[in-house]
Design a protein around this motif. Structure first.
Motif, PDB file in Angstrom:
ATOM      1  N   ILE A   3       0.279  10.653   5.263  1.00 13.19           N
ATOM      2  CA  ILE A   3       0.752   9.465   4.553  1.00 13.19           C
ATOM      3  C   ILE A   3       1.980   8.903   5.260  1.00 13.19           C
ATOM      4  CG2 ILE A   3       1.693   8.623   2.368  1.00 13.19           C
ATOM      5  CD1 ILE A   3       0.019  10.690   0.949  1.00 13.19           C
ATOM      6  N   ARG A   4       2.011   7.570   5.383  1.00 16.23           N
ATOM      7  CA  ARG A   4       3.125   6.886   6.050  1.00 16.23           C
ATOM      8  C   ARG A   4       4.027   6.199   5.022  1.00 16.23           C
ATOM      9  NH1 ARG A   4      -0.809   3.108   9.451  1.00 16.23           N
ATOM     10  NH2 ARG A   4      -1.306   2.681   7.267  1.00 16.23           N
ATOM     11  N   GLU A   5       5.246   5.893   5.426  1.00 15.28           N
ATOM     12  CA  GLU A   5       6.180   5.209   4.526  1.00 15.28           C
ATOM     13  C   GLU A   5       5.657   3.844   4.115  1.00 15.28           C
ATOM     14  OE1 GLU A   5      10.111   4.886   6.016  1.00 15.28           O
ATOM     15  OE2 GLU A   5      10.644   6.978   5.580  1.00 15.28           O
ATOM     16  N   GLU A   6       4.947   3.146   5.018  1.00 15.19           N
ATOM     17  CA  GLU A   6       4.479   1.792   4.728  1.00 15.19           C
ATOM     18  C   GLU A   6       3.200   1.760   3.894  1.00 15.19           C
ATOM     19  OE1 GLU A   6       3.318   2.603   9.123  1.00 15.19           O
ATOM     20  OE2 GLU A   6       4.903   3.154   7.692  1.00 15.19           O
ATOM     21  N   ASP A   7       2.610   2.922   3.605  1.00 17.38           N
ATOM     22  CA  ASP A   7       1.404   2.945   2.781  1.00 17.38           C
ATOM     23  C   ASP A   7       1.737   2.536   1.349  1.00 17.38           C
ATOM     24  OD1 ASP A   7      -0.144   3.737   4.892  1.00 17.38           O
ATOM     25  OD2 ASP A   7      -0.060   5.874   4.403  1.00 17.38           O
ATOM     26  N   THR A   8       0.809   1.836   0.723  1.00 15.48           N
ATOM     27  CA  THR A   8       1.011   1.308  -0.629  1.00 15.48           C
ATOM     28  C   THR A   8       1.328   2.421  -1.628  1.00 15.48           C
ATOM     29  OG1 THR A   8      -0.512  -0.518  -0.193  1.00 15.48           O
ATOM     30  CG2 THR A   8      -0.078   0.007  -2.501  1.00 15.48           C
ATOM     31  N   TRP A   9       2.308   2.146  -2.494  1.00 18.21           N
ATOM     32  CA  TRP A   9       2.635   3.101  -3.554  1.00 18.21           C
ATOM     33  C   TRP A   9       3.215   2.357  -4.747  1.00 18.21           C
ATOM     34  CZ3 TRP A   9       1.531   7.867  -4.909  1.00 18.21           C
ATOM     35  CH2 TRP A   9       2.268   8.455  -5.944  1.00 18.21           C
ATOM     36  N   TYR A  10       2.774   2.742  -5.940  1.00 20.83           N
ATOM     37  CA  TYR A  10       3.305   2.190  -7.181  1.00 20.83           C
ATOM     38  C   TYR A  10       3.775   3.334  -8.075  1.00 20.83           C
ATOM     39  CZ  TYR A  10       1.599  -2.613  -6.517  1.00 20.83           C
ATOM     40  OH  TYR A  10       1.394  -3.892  -6.065  1.00 20.83           O
ATOM     41  N   TYR A  11       4.997   3.187  -8.610  1.00 22.73           N
ATOM     42  CA  TYR A  11       5.475   4.126  -9.621  1.00 22.73           C
ATOM     43  C   TYR A  11       4.912   3.709 -10.988  1.00 22.73           C
ATOM     44  CZ  TYR A  11       8.907   5.951  -6.302  1.00 22.73           C
ATOM     45  OH  TYR A  11       9.509   6.537  -5.230  1.00 22.73           O
ATOM     46  N   ALA A  12       4.490   4.686 -11.777  1.00 20.16           N
ATOM     47  CA  ALA A  12       3.932   4.406 -13.104  1.00 20.16           C
ATOM     48  C   ALA A  12       4.944   4.784 -14.181  1.00 20.16           C
ATOM     49  CB  ALA A  12       2.632   5.176 -13.305  1.00 20.16           C
ATOM     50  N   LYS A  13       5.280   3.825 -15.022  1.00 24.60           N
ATOM     51  CA  LYS A  13       6.135   4.083 -16.171  1.00 24.60           C
ATOM     52  C   LYS A  13       5.279   3.917 -17.421  1.00 24.60           C
ATOM     53  CE  LYS A  13      10.427   2.791 -18.520  1.00 24.60           C
ATOM     54  NZ  LYS A  13      11.626   1.927 -18.508  1.00 24.60           N
ATOM     55  N   GLU A  14       4.995   5.032 -18.091  1.00 23.03           N
ATOM     56  CA  GLU A  14       4.143   5.018 -19.277  1.00 23.03           C
ATOM     57  C   GLU A  14       5.024   4.963 -20.520  1.00 23.03           C
ATOM     58  OE1 GLU A  14       1.094   8.087 -21.362  1.00 23.03           O
ATOM     59  OE2 GLU A  14       0.743   7.723 -19.229  1.00 23.03           O
TER      60      GLU A  14
END
Length: 764
Positions: A34-45
């Protein structure tokens, strides 16, 4: 020269390799990192119920939820019981964009002098400058009260203004069902008779009045969203069938369905920040049929995200709404999840482990295990995809041709270098349970009888090799009272079952309540699966099979009792309650609490096996399982993950019956406590009679329920063995045999030949 199969396999590998590049990651020593530029979303439930602090009420109903600008609004009806009367409160909670509560408004409290018998309902909310306005109705048809009011909320201070009347010229018999707002326009959906009429206002002036075709007032509907594109305002209006897009031209006042006749179904479609249409599928969020975000690239629970309704897509955040009922606690789950885009991927440097679910999305327990594993500093990250990603749409599982193509493609992916490392629900795909596709885990994951239900796990072994690990299961058999059967009975021979039907059941076969003739045969054959399959060979030419087939042919009707002429199954509350008065009934225990609810009328409930030649015990069907592909690159990491899924901590999250004994004890204790608590809440409701409670199946947990449940799990003697391909073959050949088109010998020969071909293809 290459064969067609080899050519297809090469093509599949090339397609998968190309498609995976969309998901990011780079190769390093034949590993995807996994690279730093790969898509990522934090989930706040956000647990909206907890945030609104509604714990003091006995019953909760969510009337409305919506996102308005930077705010989330949720409206509740909350009930309290005191053994003589029932009171209800109407509460609207306002949250900011981070899910922090700004204020909660009690409509009755702020309405002052209102009719106590009037029905209150929130209709819609608008934002004018920096102030929120919430519109609600007060209706009492008997007293001809039909009022529309609104109150204001200042988000910066949380202050609530006094309610004021709003005049929308309602005629007798009319009611306002929904309201929507966009810029300076107000849209009112009135129900008049059976019709739904849309009124468009601007600055108090009526601009348009037109019937909304496609919806009837009694069906119930909701305005899921509204957006503006130049002079065109678009509405997304939904009912139980799906969502239809309508357009309103502010210049011509023309209102009609979208020119493209867009019709959406599923978990929500919205017009995003860039004007494109976003929709959810089990694997993630798609735009214009292309993957926009895989739920595997978030730290949210994959199951909850897949079951959530898409509410809004902004450039850097996504809102999803999740509603459900907790079957163990009988309480409402009401969550909003905010996915916030990260500047860089926090898992950069971790080695990617690819996982696939062979059937829809993973369950909530497995999803939580994935989330926990990924949160640990172990150097690996599990990314899970579903079939949606490869096919662009959810599979039609009832389409045999589409399913067969999917199974073939799935097997090719497993054998490819870029195939998945982990498979969830491998049993759903015919022929996977072999060393060609899956690793033998019998020596790597040793499960002892004291900690796990090895009576079920060991039944999945093939020649002492364990290719897939069950995580949960359901129990199937005949539920009755121990006093009604012979001492020590685990199941029924066909003669014993025939006597049970004629005496205890007054001639009504409990299995025929839910199983057609072909399904009846499948259930009985699976009970004795070890008799038919040995060392890769099938043997139906024996007395046990003949006895099974001939009994069903002579004694079982073609259709199940609750199956209509069109082949659909109808289960009504009255029907289900009637079944619980029988002293013997076909039963499958899917949830931990099922055995508690269905045994209150039995002194010593027991689940016995379906009829068989030797009267063996009840059967398990695996509901969730996991396996490691034979080509997996990181076996040790995959094994560590499976061990986590088998731990009490994760197994206690099981919706079904767990394979971990400690988790089973935890879940049955929780179910007993919740059942008793729910019973106390219901009997305190003065509106519910004893007959109502009977229809609802509301009872206290039976005495000895804990011991009966644990004893039932230990009594399982067999596991359902027929995969999709075999089940189809059995049903087709049995139909011809039962209708008299062939004799028993021809039936056996045809069945053996076709099933053996399937077994041989698995070996190949």
């Amino acid at each position: 020269m290459e064969t067609k199969r080899e050519a297809a396999a090469i093509l599949a590998v090339l397609m998968i390799a190309g498609s995976l590049s969309v998901l990011g990651g780079c190769k390093k020593n034949n590993e995807e990192v996994i690279r730093e530029e790969d898509t990522w979303y934090y989930a706040k439930e956000i647990d909206l119920n907890t945030a609104c602090d509604i714990s003091g009420y006995d019953s909760v109903s969510v009337d409305d939820h919506r996102i308005l600008g930077d705010y989330i609004l949720v409206s509740y009806t909350l009930f309290k019981y005191d053994n003589e009367t029932v009171s209800d409160d109407k509460i609207t909670c306002i949250f900011d964009s981070e899910g922090e509560l700004i204020n909660s408004v009690d409509l009755k409290a702020i309405s002052g002098d209102y009719d106590e018998e009037a029905y209150m309902e929130v209709l819609g909310c608008s934002q004018e400058n920096d102030v929120l306005y919430c519109y609600y109705s007060e209706n009492n048809w008997e007293k001809d009260i039909n009022l529309i009011k609104r109150f204001s909320v200042d988000p910066s201070s949380g202050n609530v203004g006094e309610p004021e009347d709003v005049d929308f010229a309602l005629a007798p018999g009319e009611r306002v069902e929904e309201m929507a707002f966009c810029d300076d326009y107000t849209y009112i959906f009135k129900c008049s008779g059976m019709a739904v009429i849309l009124y468009a206002y601007k600055d108090g002036e009526l601009l348009m009045e037109k019937e909304v075709r496609g919806f009837l007032s009694y069906e119930g509907f909701a305005v899921d969203g509204i957006s503006r594109d130049g002079d065109m305002i678009r509405f997304y209006i939904s009912n139980a069938s799906g969502t239809i897009e309508y357009e309103y031209d502010v210049n011509t006042n023309d209102f009609k369905r979208s020119g493209s006749e867009k019709f959406y179904s599923g978990n929500g479609t919205v017009r995003g920040f860039d004007g494109r249409y976003y929709t959810t599928k089990s694997g993630g969020i798609y735009v214009d049929d292309e993957l926009y975000l895989s739920f595997g690239d978030t730290d949210g629970n994959l199951y909850k995200l897949a079951c959530s309704k898409l509410e809004r897509v902004q450039e850097d955040r996504i809102y999803l709404y999740y509603w459900d009922l907790d079957f163990d606690t009988y309480k409402l789950i009401n969550n909003m999840t905010i996915l916030k885009k990260a500047d860089k991927n926090p898992n950069a440097g971790k080695i990617l482990i690819n996982a696939e679910s062979a059937f829809s999305t993973v369950d909530e327990m497995t999803a939580e295990g994935i989330r926990k594993y990924n949160s640990e500093d172990n150097g690996y990250y599990i990314r899970t995809m579903s079939e949606d990603y490869y096919y662009g749409h959810p599979l039609n599982y009832s389409d045999e041709e589409e399913w067969k193509k999917y199974e073939d493609d799935f097997k090719m992916r497993i054998l490819s270098d870029d195939g998945p490392d982990i498979i969830f629900q491998p049993a759903k795909v015919s022929g996977l349970n072999s060393g060609q596709y899956l690793m033998d885990l019998s020596e790597d994951i040793v499960l002892d009888t004291g900690s796990y239900y090895t009576n079920i796990i060991d039944k999945l072994k093939v020649d002492d090799k364990l290719y897939s690990i069950p995580l949960s299961f359901r129990v199937e058999g005949i539920l009755t009272d121990r006093s009604l059967v012979k001492d020590g009975a685990k199941g029924f021979t066909f003669e014993e079952y025939k006597e049970l039907v004629s005496t205890i059941c007054n001639g009504d076969d409990p299995m025929n309540d839910i199983y057609s003739k072909e399904d009846y045969l499948l259930q009985c054959l699976s009970t004795s699966g070890d008799l038919w399959f040995k060392d890769g060979k099938v043997d139906f030419d024996q007395e046990a099979f003949r006895e099974t087939a001939e009994y069903i042919k002579d004694n079982v009707p073609d259709k199940a009792n609750m199956e209509t002429e069109e082949g659909s199954v109808v289960i009504g509350t009255d029907y289900l309650r009637e079944q619980t008065t029988r002293k013997a009934r076909a039963f499958y225990m899917l949830f931990t609490s099922d055995l508690l609810r269905e045994t209150s009328d039995l002194d010593e409930p027991v689940i016995l096996g379906f009829p068989s030649s030797d009267g063996r015990g009840c059967m398990a069907k695996i509901t969730e399982s996991v396996a490691i592909c034979s080509s997996a690159k990181h076996k040790d990491a995959c094994i560590d993950f499976i061990k986590m899924l088998l731990s009490p901590e994760i197994q206690e999250l099981n919706l079904y019956n767990p394979v971990n004994r400690e988790a089973a004890e935890f879940l049955i204790d929780k179910a007993v406590s919740s059942m008793d608590e729910y019973y106390e809440r219901c009997i305190a409701d003065p509106n519910l009679t004893q007959y109502d409670l009977h229809l609802m199946g509301v009872v206290k947990a039976p005495e000895g329920a804990r011991e009966n449940y644990l004893k039932t799990l230990d009594s399982v003697e067999c596991v359902y063995t027929f995969d999709t391909a075999m089940s189809t073959i059995v049903s087709e050949e049995a139909r011809a045999y039962f209708s008299g088109q062939m004799d028993i010998d021809t039936f056996i020969k045809n069945l053996e030949d076709r099933v053996q071909t399937v077994l041989d293809e698995k070996k190949e």
